[in-house]
Design a protein around this motif. Sequence first.
Motif, mmCIF file in Angstrom:
data_model
loop_
_atom_site.group_PDB
_atom_site.id
_atom_site.type_symbol
_atom_site.label_atom_id
_atom_site.label_comp_id
_atom_site.label_asym_id
_atom_site.label_seq_id
_atom_site.Cartn_x
_atom_site.Cartn_y
_atom_site.Cartn_z
ATOM 1 N N TYR A 1 68.339 8.869 67.619
ATOM 2 C CA TYR A 1 67.376 9.648 66.842
ATOM 3 C C TYR A 1 68.049 10.829 66.151
ATOM 4 O O TYR A 1 67.764 11.123 64.979
ATOM 5 N N LEU A 2 68.951 11.521 66.847
ATOM 6 C CA LEU A 2 69.637 12.648 66.236
ATOM 7 C C LEU A 2 70.429 12.216 65.010
ATOM 8 O O LEU A 2 70.435 12.906 63.982
ATOM 9 N N ASP A 3 71.100 11.081 65.094
ATOM 10 C CA ASP A 3 71.897 10.587 63.984
ATOM 11 C C ASP A 3 71.044 10.212 62.779
ATOM 12 O O ASP A 3 71.566 10.080 61.666
ATOM 13 N N ARG A 4 69.753 10.020 62.991
ATOM 14 C CA ARG A 4 68.873 9.587 61.917
ATOM 15 C C ARG A 4 67.887 10.666 61.483
ATOM 16 O O ARG A 4 66.844 10.387 60.908
ATOM 17 N N GLY A 5 68.259 11.917 61.780
ATOM 18 C CA GLY A 5 67.522 13.022 61.202
ATOM 19 C C GLY A 5 66.386 13.579 62.027
ATOM 20 O O GLY A 5 65.690 14.485 61.573
ATOM 21 N N TRP A 6 66.171 13.048 63.237
ATOM 22 C CA TRP A 6 65.157 13.622 64.107
ATOM 23 C C TRP A 6 65.718 14.876 64.774
ATOM 24 O O TRP A 6 66.921 14.994 65.012
ATOM 25 N N ASP A 7 64.837 15.814 65.087
ATOM 26 C CA ASP A 7 65.226 17.041 65.783
ATOM 27 C C ASP A 7 64.837 16.941 67.251
ATOM 28 O O ASP A 7 63.699 16.569 67.579
ATOM 29 N N HIS A 8 65.781 17.312 68.127
ATOM 30 C CA HIS A 8 65.465 17.405 69.555
ATOM 31 C C HIS A 8 64.768 18.737 69.791
ATOM 32 O O HIS A 8 65.338 19.800 69.543
ATOM 33 N N VAL A 9 63.519 18.696 70.236
ATOM 34 C CA VAL A 9 62.742 19.907 70.453
ATOM 35 C C VAL A 9 63.113 20.545 71.789
ATOM 36 O O VAL A 9 63.435 21.734 71.868
ATOM 37 N N ARG A 10 63.105 19.765 72.850
ATOM 38 C CA ARG A 10 63.478 20.199 74.192
ATOM 39 C C ARG A 10 63.348 18.992 75.111
ATOM 40 O O ARG A 10 62.815 17.947 74.707
ATOM 41 N N THR A 11 63.830 19.130 76.325
ATOM 42 C CA THR A 11 63.642 18.098 77.338
ATOM 43 C C THR A 11 62.814 18.678 78.469
ATOM 44 O O THR A 11 63.150 19.734 79.007
ATOM 45 N N VAL A 12 61.728 17.997 78.796
ATOM 46 C CA VAL A 12 60.782 18.449 79.809
ATOM 47 C C VAL A 12 60.886 17.538 81.022
ATOM 48 O O VAL A 12 60.872 16.310 80.886
ATOM 49 N N VAL A 13 60.990 18.139 82.198
ATOM 50 C CA VAL A 13 60.963 17.375 83.443
ATOM 51 C C VAL A 13 59.577 17.561 84.058
ATOM 52 O O VAL A 13 59.243 18.646 84.537
ATOM 53 N N ALA A 14 58.772 16.519 84.015
ATOM 54 C CA ALA A 14 57.420 16.552 84.561
ATOM 55 C C ALA A 14 57.363 15.658 85.791
ATOM 56 O O ALA A 14 57.954 14.574 85.814
ATOM 57 N N GLU A 15 56.651 16.088 86.791
ATOM 58 C CA GLU A 15 56.580 15.355 88.049
ATOM 59 C C GLU A 15 56.052 13.941 87.821
ATOM 60 O O GLU A 15 55.031 13.732 87.159
ATOM 61 N N GLY A 16 56.788 12.973 88.351
ATOM 62 C CA GLY A 16 56.376 11.585 88.251
ATOM 63 C C GLY A 16 56.620 10.928 86.916
ATOM 64 O O GLY A 16 56.221 9.778 86.703
ATOM 65 N N ARG A 17 57.298 11.619 86.001
ATOM 66 C CA ARG A 17 57.529 11.080 84.657
ATOM 67 C C ARG A 17 59.026 10.948 84.411
ATOM 68 O O ARG A 17 59.798 11.863 84.701
ATOM 69 N N ASN A 18 59.439 9.817 83.843
ATOM 70 C CA ASN A 18 60.837 9.601 83.499
ATOM 71 C C ASN A 18 61.125 9.877 82.034
ATOM 72 O O ASN A 18 62.273 9.978 81.627
ATOM 73 N N SER A 19 60.089 9.970 81.246
ATOM 74 C CA SER A 19 60.243 10.357 79.848
ATOM 75 C C SER A 19 60.252 11.876 79.762
ATOM 76 O O SER A 19 60.140 12.561 80.774
ATOM 77 N N GLY A 20 60.403 12.419 78.559
ATOM 78 C CA GLY A 20 60.362 13.865 78.405
ATOM 79 C C GLY A 20 61.391 14.454 77.469
ATOM 80 O O GLY A 20 61.402 15.669 77.265
ATOM 81 N N ALA A 21 62.268 13.624 76.870
ATOM 82 C CA ALA A 21 63.164 14.119 75.821
ATOM 83 C C ALA A 21 62.366 14.088 74.520
ATOM 84 O O ALA A 21 62.064 13.014 73.993
ATOM 85 N N LEU A 22 62.003 15.257 74.014
ATOM 86 C CA LEU A 22 61.053 15.354 72.916
ATOM 87 C C LEU A 22 61.770 15.455 71.565
ATOM 88 O O LEU A 22 62.664 16.284 71.397
ATOM 89 N N PHE A 23 61.331 14.616 70.636
ATOM 90 C CA PHE A 23 61.893 14.598 69.284
ATOM 91 C C PHE A 23 60.757 14.652 68.274
ATOM 92 O O PHE A 23 59.650 14.169 68.530
ATOM 93 N N GLN A 24 61.063 15.229 67.118
ATOM 94 C CA GLN A 24 60.080 15.256 66.044
ATOM 95 C C GLN A 24 60.791 15.274 64.697
ATOM 96 O O GLN A 24 61.959 15.604 64.595
ATOM 97 N N ARG A 25 60.034 14.917 63.669
ATOM 98 C CA ARG A 25 60.489 15.067 62.299
ATOM 99 C C ARG A 25 59.278 15.317 61.429
ATOM 100 O O ARG A 25 58.147 14.988 61.809
#
Length: 208
Positions: free
Chosen positions: A134-158
């Motif tokens: 995603y970074l190579d294709r112009g998306w911005d990494h907003v932040r990475t969130v560690v939430a209980e019970g969740r394996n996702s959380g690397a946030l990207f936007q454009r």
Amino acid sequence: MILTCAECADIPDVLGLLNGAADRLHERGIGQWPVPFGAGRIAPLVDRGEVLLVRDGGRPVATAAVSSDGDADFWDERELAEPAAYLSKAARAEGCPGAGGMLLRWITDAAAERGDRWVRLDAWRANEGLHRYYLDRGWDHVRTVVAEGRNSGALFQRLALPDRKAREAYAGGVTLPPGRGAEPVTVAYGDVSFGVVPRRGEHGVTVW
């Protein structure tokens, strides 16, 4: 290529794309999506008109879900109040490079047309290759969130910006779920070639 909103009869094809992508990740030692997708997980999204499905000659080649509601585990109150399209459940068939990427570009274009400011997603935290993608294709990494019970959380936007080539890429018409305070958007697309995929730095570039 024909793009539609998935219906109940399409759920097996959507599940095949998602679980096929998960199997390929696991073969590479990436633990994303460890629990197979089932109809009970996807049917509510289909009922709400949030699941998009791309077919090529009748074969399902890509899918993604798009909603105007973000995940409160990851996005804060200010962000959730902004008009945005939130992506999830994105996958493509094996041997179809570019099919998923063009769908992602179409979603970005459609989000702009219905008045969204952002296109956002949360990626699997441990899938660093996906983050680089995603970074190579112009998306911005907003932040990475560690939430209980969740394996996702690397946030990207454009930014949601128009993408003419994506708008022309598919035959058929699609009605998106309404955004915040907006009406559903229905657009018809001509049956034309994808053409040349733009280089990095040009809007909407992605080839997953």
